[in-house]
Motif scaffolding. Structure first.
Motif, PDB file in Angstrom:
ATOM      1  N   PRO A   1      -2.807  -9.476   9.755  1.00 39.99           N
ATOM      2  CA  PRO A   1      -1.640  -8.740  10.249  1.00 39.99           C
ATOM      3  C   PRO A   1      -1.325  -8.994  11.720  1.00 39.99           C
ATOM      4  CG  PRO A   1      -2.935  -7.331   8.824  1.00 39.99           C
ATOM      5  CD  PRO A   1      -3.731  -8.595   8.999  1.00 39.99           C
TER       6      PRO A   1
ATOM      7  N   PHE B   1       0.843  -1.185   0.000  1.00 41.57           N
ATOM      8  CA  PHE B   1       0.000   0.000   0.000  1.00 41.57           C
ATOM      9  C   PHE B   1       0.885   1.244   0.000  1.00 41.57           C
ATOM     10  CE2 PHE B   1      -2.200  -3.371   2.361  1.00 41.57           C
ATOM     11  CZ  PHE B   1      -3.345  -3.505   1.589  1.00 41.57           C
TER      12      PHE B   1
ATOM     13  N   MET C   1      -8.366   2.574   6.191  1.00 39.22           N
ATOM     14  CA  MET C   1      -8.510   1.125   6.025  1.00 39.22           C
ATOM     15  C   MET C   1      -9.752   0.810   5.186  1.00 39.22           C
ATOM     16  SD  MET C   1      -5.900  -0.241   7.592  1.00 39.22           S
ATOM     17  CE  MET C   1      -4.923   1.235   7.242  1.00 39.22           C
TER      18      MET C   1
ATOM     19  N   ARG D   1       2.634  -2.970   9.293  1.00 35.66           N
ATOM     20  CA  ARG D   1       3.410  -1.765   8.987  1.00 35.66           C
ATOM     21  C   ARG D   1       4.801  -1.859   9.570  1.00 35.66           C
ATOM     22  NH1 ARG D   1       1.885   3.781  11.874  1.00 35.66           N
ATOM     23  NH2 ARG D   1       3.088   2.760  13.529  1.00 35.66           N
TER      24      ARG D   1
ATOM     25  N   THR E   1      -3.517  -3.449   8.341  1.00 34.53           N
ATOM     26  CA  THR E   1      -2.314  -3.747   7.570  1.00 34.53           C
ATOM     27  C   THR E   1      -1.175  -4.053   8.534  1.00 34.53           C
ATOM     28  OG1 THR E   1      -1.359  -1.505   7.484  1.00 34.53           O
ATOM     29  CG2 THR E   1      -3.013  -2.065   5.805  1.00 34.53           C
TER      30      THR E   1
ATOM     31  N   ALA F   1       0.130  -6.304   3.237  1.00 31.20           N
ATOM     32  CA  ALA F   1      -0.690  -7.425   3.702  1.00 31.20           C
ATOM     33  C   ALA F   1      -0.124  -8.710   3.110  1.00 31.20           C
ATOM     34  CB  ALA F   1      -2.149  -7.247   3.280  1.00 31.20           C
TER      35      ALA F   1
ATOM     36  N   VAL G   1      -9.403  -3.106   3.531  1.00 31.36           N
ATOM     37  CA  VAL G   1      -8.821  -4.094   4.443  1.00 31.36           C
ATOM     38  C   VAL G   1      -9.158  -3.694   5.880  1.00 31.36           C
ATOM     39  CG1 VAL G   1      -6.941  -4.733   2.886  1.00 31.36           C
ATOM     40  CG2 VAL G   1      -6.616  -2.859   4.523  1.00 31.36           C
TER      41      VAL G   1
ATOM     42  N   SER H   1       3.552  -0.190   4.475  1.00 29.77           N
ATOM     43  CA  SER H   1       2.401  -0.977   4.910  1.00 29.77           C
ATOM     44  C   SER H   1       2.104  -2.040   3.871  1.00 29.77           C
ATOM     45  CB  SER H   1       1.171  -0.078   5.103  1.00 29.77           C
ATOM     46  OG  SER H   1       1.240   0.621   6.321  1.00 29.77           O
TER      47      SER H   1
END
Length: 408
Positions: free
Chosen positions: A341, A323, A371, A381, A379, A335, A376, A333
């Motif tokens: 996460p 992202f 988000m 990070r 995430t 996934a 999502v 960030s």
């Protein structure tokens, strides 16, 4: 990975006692570890040098008062402002609330509008919502570009003379995307609005000059720039501060008190009710001096290089979604397909076969509207600091591989 990816590499990790033992700390975006210089400054302020400020006539109090106000000068110099434009607060959250409850309540009314963006931290959303409930002001939301930056072309289309305030993040705490503040200021001022900037993620990573940025308010917290918790900064242009009413009442912020009437001290003291955060102010100043000694441009280049390396490594995997923009500043960030996460963060925190433990942030990062925009619930990070290096990335990548094996 090669050394060339961090040509501006810094060798300061051994100055951070919190990183002893080979801990791979990648959660600087939440709070930064503290160098020994800052720890020493706070210990001395709390012990050997401690006294109250602005009140005592004895020598140590006078010396501490001088040191406390020197911290204000250090802060002003650090961000390119004047001393009387610096208000010490408990953090960026309080700084933004202060603006909302003083300038906002005095100047905003039903029919006026505020422009926020999709990527804002809750601390730059909720205070304005609370104000809107009391005043009837309306809130608009500026969208993001496909890369994850605040879309200033869209902002220009949205802004009208009804907009009295624009409140944007300088650097996204989720995406690492950087706002062109000067452009945002031009757009806001073009319709007669004021510009407030949340600088929490920018202050540790970018050289700041309030005159050049031309924002009206700027807020940040010390603990994200290697200083102590419990203190932050509100910059406001002097004319605005002078016109703002006080927010909290008590000692230190007064001129004279009678039961018939109270008159108030000039800004910025008018906004610093009660005994101030003496130790924290000296610790923050020590952190600014320390970071200035490292070189903020070197810190920025170092963190940009590490973030670019991690993004490149993660982009090479077919089970990772990234992202934010490719040139994000110090924050990545992502996934991992099929792995929440929180599960990834928990497994990374467990020591792997090589004994390495990695700390990342997993969650919505106090940015739930973002988000929702990303589609999502959360995430993972990784956020870098001046003490980060390639070994932290290597440990993270090994931890991701181990997580993938656990989840099949």
């Amino acid at each position: 990975m090669t050394a060339a990816t961090t040509s501006e590499a810094l060798s300061v990790k051994d100055q951070f006692p919190g990183l002893a033992g080979g801990w791979h700390y990648l959660d600087t975006g939440a709070t930064a570890q503290k160098p020994q210089a800052v720890i020493d400054a706070t210990v001395a302020a709390m012990g050997r040098d401690y006294a109250t400020v602005h009140r005592g006539v004895y020598q140590r109090s006078a010396e501490m008062t001088l040191a406390f106000e020197a911290a204000r000068r250090t802060t002003a110099k650090f961000i390119g402002a004047a001393e009387d434009e610096i208000v010490f607060t408990r953090g960026a959250t309080e700084a933004i609330n202060l603006v909302a409850q003083t300038w906002g309540r005095a100047h905003l009314k039903a029919g006026d509008r505020i422009l926020l963006s999709t990527l804002e931290h809750h601390s730059n959303i909720v205070p304005w919502q609370l104000l809107a409930e009391r005043t009837g002001v309306a809130i608009d939301v500026c969208p993001l570009t496909a890369a994850g930056t605040i879309d200033l072309e869209a902002a220009e289309r949205i802004l009208t003379p009804a907009h009295k305030l624009v409140a944007f993040a300088h650097v996204s705490n989720v995406l690492g995307s950087v706002l062109h503040v000067e452009h945002a200021a031009k757009l806001a001022h073009g319709v007669g609005a004021k510009l407030l900037i949340d600088g929490c993620q920018a202050a540790p990573r970018l050289a700041l000059d309030m005159a050049a940025l031309d924002c009206d308010f700027y807020a940040f917290s010390a603990h994200k720039l290697y200083g102590p918790t419990g203190i932050g900064v509100l910059f406001a242009k002097k004319a605005l501060l002078d016109a703002m009413p006080p927010w909290q009442g008590g000692g230190a912020m007064i001129d004279r008190v009678t039961f018939a009437k109270t008159t108030f001290a000039p800004a910025p003291q008018r906004f610093e009710a009660g005994t101030p955060m003496i130790v924290e102010a000296l610790g923050m100043a020590a952190a600014m001096d320390w970071l200035t000694g490292i070189g903020i441009a070197r810190a920025e280049a170092h963190e940009r290089a590490l973030a670019a390396t991690l993004r490149r490594e993660l982009a090479a995997r077919n089970d990772v979604t990234l992202f934010g923009p490719d040139d994000g500043l110090g924050i990545v960030s992502f996934a991992l397909d099929g792995v929440h996460p929180h599960d990834l963060g928990t497994i990374l925190d467990e020591e792997g076969p090589d004994g390495a433990s990695v700390a990342i942030r997993a969650g919505h990062h106090c940015a739930q509207p973002l988000m929702d925009h990303l589609g999502v619930p959360a995430t993972a990070r990784a956020s870098f600091g001046v003490y980060s290096d390639e070994s932290d990335i290597e440990a993270l990548l090994k931890g991701i591989e181990r997580t993938r094996r656990i989840f099949g």
